[in-house]
Design an enzyme around this catalytic site. Structure first.
Site, short mmCIF file in Angstrom:
data_model
loop_
_atom_site.label_atom_id
_atom_site.label_comp_id
_atom_site.label_asym_id
_atom_site.label_seq_id
_atom_site.Cartn_x
_atom_site.Cartn_y
_atom_site.Cartn_z
CD GLU A 1 -4.60 -5.36 3.36
OE1 GLU A 1 -3.42 -5.70 3.09
OE2 GLU A 1 -4.88 -4.46 4.17
CD GLU B 1 -2.97 -0.92 2.37
OE1 GLU B 1 -4.10 -1.43 2.27
OE2 GLU B 1 -2.53 -0.41 3.42
#
Length: 308
Positions: free
Chosen positions: A231, A144
């Site tokens: 995710e 991320e």
């Protein structure tokens, strides 16, 4: 409470073989569209006890994922990859090997929020050289990104992809996008060029990320971007707070409609909503329903419903 193990034993890699990206769609070796659905382990350096072959085997037999995700903590929290690479590999590699043995696809996740290009190149070169011959392996280059620009991320991705392709010409590679994997629109404006079997990740937490992010994801797909939700979960982006089953189902429906693969966070035992197990759960399974928390039960139900 009795254990309930599914009678069938589906072997995804035997069924689908070498995955490929055709247009925006993840496909099997024969060109058939594929949707992977699975579970992410938590950070290896916080929950190393779950990084073992028996846990992988139990997940396959009872939860029915077609993909698992090994989340290697790169920085943050003690015993991360940067501080202790030997320990990181001692956690990650048994999961990779167990996925191969159990014919599951496995995402090797560089679980970082900051850019560490040289270290990532070295790590993925090692993984590709050792495991790239197996069609089970999927590389996730950057969990991320937070503050990195897409221009900088493209340079980062290019260096790592080139290193992986020295050893592995065809396994699928996943690349994150800016702002916690939210700004897939920036990827659609300027995707990577000159590579094959590349997909881009979107992450969502259903109680925080609503229709606006689904619309952004669908728009990117319609503009030619292959998306993989590596995710996700049903609670707030903090990993805590109440589950939002309505929004989670809306995400599932959207991903199923557009044949987007997805993975849910996480196999862990922290006192938070997104951790799927209670602390008294064994490290290896079997896990009775009384040690699986609500988010884990919902995920297990989804996997058993939607996977073959």
């Amino acid at each position: 409470m009795a254990l309930c193990i599914g009678a069938k034993a589906f072997d995804p890699v035997k069924q689908w073989g070498q995955l490929q990206v055709v247009g925006t769609q993840l496909c099997a070796q024969n060109g058939e569209p594929v949707v992977l659905r699975g579970v992410s382990f938590g950070w290896h350096n916080i929950w190393p006890r779950f990084y073992n072959k028996k846990a992988v085997k139990w997940l396959k037999e009872d939860w029915h994922p077609t993909v698992i995700r090994a989340a290697m903590g790169v920085t943050t929290v003690e015993d991360n990859y940067m501080d202790n690479p030997t320990f990181a590999l001692e956690c990650i590699e048994p999961v990779i090997k167990a996925a191969i043995k159990n014919n599951l696809y496995v995402i090797v996740d560089w679980h970082s929020h900051e850019m560490l290009t040289d270290e990532a190149v070295k790590f993925f070169g090692y993984i590709a050289e050792k495991y790239g011959k197996y069609p089970h392996v999927i590389y996730e280059l950057y969990n991320e990104p937070v503050n990195d620009s897409w221009d900088d991320l493209k340079v980062y991705a290019t260096k790592i992809i080139n290193e992986i392709r020295k050893y592995d010409p065809d396994n699928v590679i996943l690349m994150g996008c800016p702002h916690w994997d939210q700004d897939i629109n920036l990827v659609a404006d300027s995707p990577l060029q000159g590579f094959t079997n590349i997909m881009y990740t979107v992450h969502f937490y259903a109680a925080t990320h609503h229709q606006y992010l689904r619309d952004r994801m669908v728009d990117a797909i319609q503009r030619g971007i292959p998306v993989f939700v590596s995710e996700s979960a049903g609670m707030e982006a903090s990993g805590n707070g109440p589950l939002d089953p309505v929004e989670w189902q809306a995400w599932i429906d959207c991903m199923e409609q557009h044949k987007v693969s997805w993975v849910t966070w996480s196999l862990s035992d922290k006192d938070e909503t997104c951790s799927m197990l209670l602390p008294r759960a064994t490290s290896t399974g079997p896990w009775k329903e009384d040690v699986i928390k609500k988010s884990g039960k919902m995920l297990r139900d989804y996997l058993r419903k939607y996977n073959p």
